[in-house]
Design an enzyme around this catalytic site. Structure first.
Site, PDB file in Angstrom:
ATOM      1  N   HIS A  49       0.793  -1.238   0.000  1.00 55.40           N
ATOM      2  CA  HIS A  49       0.000   0.000   0.000  1.00 55.40           C
ATOM      3  C   HIS A  49       0.819   1.279   0.000  1.00 55.40           C
ATOM      4  O   HIS A  49       0.236   2.360  -0.009  1.00 55.40           O
ATOM      5  CB  HIS A  49      -0.929   0.034   1.222  1.00 55.40           C
ATOM      6  CG  HIS A  49      -2.179  -0.760   1.042  1.00 55.40           C
ATOM      7  ND1 HIS A  49      -3.288  -0.260   0.406  1.00 55.40           N
ATOM      8  CD2 HIS A  49      -2.491  -2.020   1.402  1.00 55.40           C
ATOM      9  CE1 HIS A  49      -4.243  -1.183   0.392  1.00 55.40           C
ATOM     10  NE2 HIS A  49      -3.777  -2.262   0.991  1.00 55.40           N
ATOM     11  N   THR A 104      -8.303   6.798  -2.918  1.00 53.04           N
ATOM     12  CA  THR A 104      -9.662   6.371  -3.260  1.00 53.04           C
ATOM     13  C   THR A 104     -10.639   7.533  -3.108  1.00 53.04           C
ATOM     14  O   THR A 104     -11.701   7.529  -3.712  1.00 53.04           O
ATOM     15  CB  THR A 104     -10.124   5.189  -2.377  1.00 53.04           C
ATOM     16  OG1 THR A 104      -9.807   5.473  -1.018  1.00 53.04           O
ATOM     17  CG2 THR A 104      -9.456   3.888  -2.798  1.00 53.04           C
ATOM     18  N   LYS A 156      -8.451  14.380   3.569  1.00 48.93           N
ATOM     19  CA  LYS A 156      -7.617  13.175   3.636  1.00 48.93           C
ATOM     20  C   LYS A 156      -6.724  13.327   4.866  1.00 48.93           C
ATOM     21  O   LYS A 156      -6.712  14.396   5.491  1.00 48.93           O
ATOM     22  CB  LYS A 156      -6.765  13.020   2.374  1.00 48.93           C
ATOM     23  CG  LYS A 156      -5.989  14.284   1.976  1.00 48.93           C
ATOM     24  CD  LYS A 156      -5.312  14.150   0.621  1.00 48.93           C
ATOM     25  CE  LYS A 156      -6.269  14.246  -0.537  1.00 48.93           C
ATOM     26  NZ  LYS A 156      -6.432  13.010  -1.298  1.00 48.93           N
ATOM     27  N   ARG A 157      -5.968  12.287   5.233  1.00 47.74           N
ATOM     28  CA  ARG A 157      -5.059  12.439   6.355  1.00 47.74           C
ATOM     29  C   ARG A 157      -4.102  13.601   6.103  1.00 47.74           C
ATOM     30  O   ARG A 157      -3.722  13.867   4.960  1.00 47.74           O
ATOM     31  CB  ARG A 157      -4.267  11.140   6.570  1.00 47.74           C
ATOM     32  CG  ARG A 157      -5.061  10.042   7.240  1.00 47.74           C
ATOM     33  CD  ARG A 157      -5.573  10.420   8.624  1.00 47.74           C
ATOM     34  NE  ARG A 157      -4.531  10.524   9.611  1.00 47.74           N
ATOM     35  CZ  ARG A 157      -4.290   9.629  10.565  1.00 47.74           C
ATOM     36  NH1 ARG A 157      -5.047   8.558  10.698  1.00 47.74           N
ATOM     37  NH2 ARG A 157      -3.315   9.794  11.431  1.00 47.74           N
ATOM     38  N   LYS A 165     -14.129   8.777  -5.308  1.00 44.37           N
ATOM     39  CA  LYS A 165     -15.425   9.151  -4.717  1.00 44.37           C
ATOM     40  C   LYS A 165     -15.876  10.512  -5.242  1.00 44.37           C
ATOM     41  O   LYS A 165     -17.047  10.714  -5.580  1.00 44.37           O
ATOM     42  CB  LYS A 165     -15.319   9.174  -3.188  1.00 44.37           C
ATOM     43  CG  LYS A 165     -15.110   7.795  -2.584  1.00 44.37           C
ATOM     44  CD  LYS A 165     -14.600   7.849  -1.143  1.00 44.37           C
ATOM     45  CE  LYS A 165     -14.082   6.473  -0.732  1.00 44.37           C
ATOM     46  NZ  LYS A 165     -13.286   6.505   0.494  1.00 44.37           N
ATOM     47  N   LYS A 194       0.956  14.614   1.065  1.00 42.06           N
ATOM     48  CA  LYS A 194      -0.334  14.947   0.448  1.00 42.06           C
ATOM     49  C   LYS A 194      -0.431  16.449   0.128  1.00 42.06           C
ATOM     50  O   LYS A 194      -1.359  16.887  -0.537  1.00 42.06           O
ATOM     51  CB  LYS A 194      -1.482  14.499   1.355  1.00 42.06           C
ATOM     52  CG  LYS A 194      -1.575  12.958   1.447  1.00 42.06           C
ATOM     53  CD  LYS A 194      -2.724  12.514   2.335  1.00 42.06           C
ATOM     54  CE  LYS A 194      -2.767  11.018   2.572  1.00 42.06           C
ATOM     55  NZ  LYS A 194      -3.259  10.241   1.414  1.00 42.06           N
TER      56      LYS A 194
END
Length: 844
Positions: free
Chosen positions: A378, A678, A569-570, A682, A575
């Site tokens: 992952h 993911t 998101k986290r 969405k 990110k």
């Protein structure tokens, strides 16, 4: 909330959630009243909203139980190959609405509850999220369980029933504060304790070689108590099981202390054993080498493998007498999927059971283990890879350490034979890493012990083959696969965006709910004015509803016609929420420099996510976001042209509200760092346009919809690699780009933190001198790309046409497609479209 429908309107309402038949409604009402009667304590005749929620949950659960029992009986009779999905995280969110959707009960429940003078949405809001995961990995596991049930696979999810899930996030004076998530405080109506299947798990002790074989003795025992949660497929009467283990101390735990009189202390010590399932480790993409975490990993694996072997041996429903004793057929009947390296101990544990307990020959046991296990990788971030100290294993799992050493020796002998004299290759490929602290590389253990290794998006799988496991790929290229992630369309379209699902169903029918590729049919309606208007109208209604929610929760009034620009998101440096912050500041400075200019496109920038409690930089990023919002939101020159809002306590149930309301989805990680993502999928299926880098599944989204229908910017993987080779110099961009320099100077000078001017010095220092994720290198391209977003947003018709194209091209990103690929290409099973008869009809 929309105005309630009249009785007649409700009965006439036809939607993808099913027509509410009068018989169904009467039955739900009757069942609800019966459960409410038993819920209320004798001396309390006024029901609370929570009483109503529990009565409804039990009513819905009644519809599950018969199907659940019948499904399990069906599996025992057919004796199919069973799929075991092992994960330390299952981020399930709420269960009530999802169950109603999958059983086709939602309209009947809505109508019945309305007739009783209650509001279904208000009852749904009472349910606690089951937050037994950190982010993407745990939520993927939840989507996979939904798809496996919908595809009729005999599948089981196995994990830990954490007493406390991912912490609740409070924002106090702009800082994240963690609160314990006591999600089980009021009980959980969806789980069933199964004490009859309680199992022992051993720790510590020592290894003894005896004439009968190797024995692991003098261990400490902890009991694993299973709790089962039903997992319904979509309208196919299949109900699978998620089994989560809870740690219990055995009754004699430490009670030898009683002999010396310290009975109270001995009973209190039971907590030591039960701490194993107390709390979820709140780290995402970061390895924390704590003994308790290793205990959790072994606990779930040891209990699960005993359960798998018991089920393999006794294939009759309700029978525990062994029918099979030979393990030759084990890989034909059992597939174990390791969700990342957290359940990697399945490999040495299966070897231990086969060799030490079942007396299978070592080579045969190794062949069985490899054919049974498969591993999903992952992440490529080095700090996320699990590398356990050998000394910890020696103490906690001495027999497993011996097995790992023996497996590694076998593996290295093979490598040495194929690459004679290549000592460096042996070092790189060893499961044991030498050094000051000897460590076990769990990813290497997974690769050598599995028959299939997959990444979770094409670009990620290529990086896995060409970089992370390059040597292993050269050795066994046939092992390596790609399985691009997906999301379940039931929760992430039907449940969270019923308005959009209805508009789609009107045009192309309901087949897309179980075959998302049918969304392609919407390409015929891209220029259909009615459809364009309907899609835009649904989005506007979702925005109005979310704006009302924000006003109620945050006491902040936002402009529902502004662009809802969302990054949820986290919180993590890779990110790049910081890039988003720099854009917000740049927009703010542009408005301030020309306040009378009315051509600015109004934006509400929303950023949400949790920071790991020990991750200093992530917590500073949250403080920066809230501080920027504080300044911008209170500047009269700005008005409602720009707002920056931090969405507190982002979780599954909040995602279900914000995603359908988003116009713009930010997926802006540095190329080569996000394995898949993911959230991006969405947003796409819910009609938001993506601004993103060519990273993770963004690459395939751009391929499906056409790159011109996403806002793609910035460096590609090869550009990042080239920049690494020449050396990244942040100051160079700072000197060259005036707007970037102004933004950084403002952060640095305390413009956004006047009460503490030095507050963000760590953030600025990191960006200028230690930024692994090269925020400045993509700044210019990002700002330019955001300008293109503004241009298109000013043309609502063209914007909506792009939205429709994105929705139409999102079919690939269903978890049903992902699971079909796992089933056929890794597990060797075929999905079934056969619908099982409901419990009130006889079976075939």
């Amino acid at each position: 909330m929309a105005a309630p429908l009249s009785d007649g309107d409700r009965r006439k309402q036809i939607s993808v959630r099913g027509i509410a038949g009068l018989g169904d409604v009467a039955e739900v009402r009757k069942s609800f009243n019966r459960h409410l009667h038993f819920t209320l304590v004798k001396d309390r005749n006024v029901a609370t909203p929570r009483d109503y929620y529990f009565a409804l949950a039990h009513t819905v659960r009644d519809h599950l139980v018969g199907r659940w029992i019948r499904t399990q009986q069906h599996y025992y009779e057919r004796d199919p190959k069973r799929i075991y999905y092992l994960s330390l995280e299952f981020y399930m969110g709420r269960t009530l609405q999802n169950t109603m959707v999958n059983l086709g009960l939602q309209n009947a429940c809505d109508e019945a509850i309305y007739q009783l003078g209650l509001d279904l949405e208000e009852l749904e809001e009472i349910e606690e999220d089951a937050g037994l995961g950190n982010g993407g990995l745990g939520r993927l596991a939840a989507c996979f369980l939904d798809s496996m049930a919908t595809l009729g696979l005999a599948a089981y999810g196995y994990g830990i029933r954490y007493e406390f899930g991912i912490f609740n996030q409070k924002i106090v004076d702009g800082w994240q504060v963690e609160e314990a998530d006591d999600w089980l405080r009021y009980g959980n109506p969806w789980e069933k304790a199964r004490p009859e299947y309680m199992l022992p798990v051993h720790f510590y002790g020592r290894v003894e070689n005896t004439p009968e074989g190797v024995k692991w003795i003098d261990t400490q025992v902890v009991l694993a108590m299973p709790y089962d949660t039903p997992v319904p497929g979509y309208k196919n009467n299949t109900v699978n099981t998620m089994r989560l283990w809870s740690a219990k101390a055995p009754n004699d735990f430490n009670l030898q202390e009683f002999n010396v009189g310290d009975y109270i202390e001995a009973v209190l010590d039971r907590n030591l054993a039960e701490n194993i399932s107390r709390v979820l480790y709140p780290n995402d993409n970061f390895f924390e080498g704590k003994e308790l975490r290793l205990k959790q990993e072994y606990f779930v694996v040891a209990a699960t493998l005993q359960d798998i072997i018991r089920r393999f041996k006794s294939s009759k429903f309700g029978c525990r007498d062994p029918v099979r004793t030979c393990f030759e057929t084990f890989p034909d009947k059992v597939a174990i999927q390791l969700n990342d390296t957290h359940p990697a101990l399945s490999i040495p544990e299966l070897m231990r059971i086969l060799v030490d307990v079942e007396k299978v020959d070592w080579d045969k046991a190794w062949e069985i283990t490899k054919r049974t296990c498969a591993y999903t990788n992952h992440t490529v971030l080095p700090e996320a890879l699990e590398r356990w100290p050998v000394s910890m294993f020696e103490k906690l799992l001495p027999r497993h350490l011996e097995i790992i050493y023996a497996l590694n020796q076998m593996h290295l002998d093979r490598v040495a034979a194929l690459y004679p004299g290549d000592i460096d290759r042996l070092r790189r490929m060893s499961v044991i890493e030498e050094g000051d602290c000897k460590r076990i590389n769990m990813a290497h253990l997974c690769v050598i012990g599995s028959h299939a290794v997959n990444g979770v998006a094409r670009i990620h799988s290529d990086i896995v083959k060409n970089s992370v496991f390059k040597d292993f790929y050269e050795l066994e290229p046939e092992k390596f696969q790609n399985k691009t992630n997906g999301i379940t369309p039931r929760r992430w379209l039907l449940l969270c965006n019923p308005g959009l699902a209805d508009v789609i169903a009107e045009k192309i029918g309901e087949g897309f709910i179980t075959d998302l590729s049918q969304l392609k049919k919407l390409l015929d309606f891209i220029n259909n004015e009615t459809f364009i208007r309907d899609v835009a109208k649904v989005k506007q209604e979702n925005k109005l509803k979310f704006a009302a929610y924000l006003e109620e929760q945050y006491k902040v009034k936002i402009n529902p016609s502004s662009m809802f620009d969302v990054q949820v998101k986290r919180i993590h440096e890779y990110k790049r929420q910081l890039l988003n912050c720099l854009h917000a500041i740049t927009l703010y400075n542009r408005i301030r420099s020309d306040p009378s200019n009315n051509s600015f496109v109004s934006r509400t920038i929303m950023i949400g996510g949790k920071a790991a409690p020990g991750y200093h930089m992530a917590k500073m990023i949250i403080k920066l976001i809230t501080s920027i919002g504080e300044v911008i939101n209170n500047d009269p020159y700005v008005g409602d042209r720009l707002k920056v809002i931090f969405l507190e306590n982002y979780r599954v149930s909040l995602a279900e509200k914000v995603i359908p309301a988003a116009d713009l989805s930010q997926q802006i990680s540095t190329a080569g760092t996000e394995a898949s993502g993911t959230g991006n999928m969405k947003f796409m299926v819910n009609g938001a346009l993506t601004i993103g880098t060519m990273d993770g599944a963004n690459v395939e989204m751009a391929e499906e919809a056409g790159e011109e229908n996403l806002f793609i910017f910035g460096m590609r993987v090869e550009d990042v690699e080239a920049l690494d080779r020449q050396g990244y110099n942040a100051r160079e961009y700072y000197e060259r780009l005036p707007e970037l320099r102004q933004a950084i100077d403002q952060i640095s000078s305390g413009f956004f933190s006047p009460r503490d001017p030095g507050c963000f010095r760590d953030v600025v220092n990191m960006l200028m001198y230690h930024d692994r994720f090269k925020v400045f290198a993509d700044y210019e391209a990002y700002i330019k790309c955001q300008g293109q977003v503004d241009q298109l947003f000013m043309d609502p018709r063209e914007w909506t046409k792009k939205v429709i194209r994105n929705i139409a091209c999102s079919g690939k990103f269903s978890s049903d497609r992902t699971i079909m690929e796992y089933a056929r290409e890794i597990w060797g099973v075929e999905p079934s479209a056969t619908k099982m008869p409901p419990p009130n009809l006889p079976r075939d």
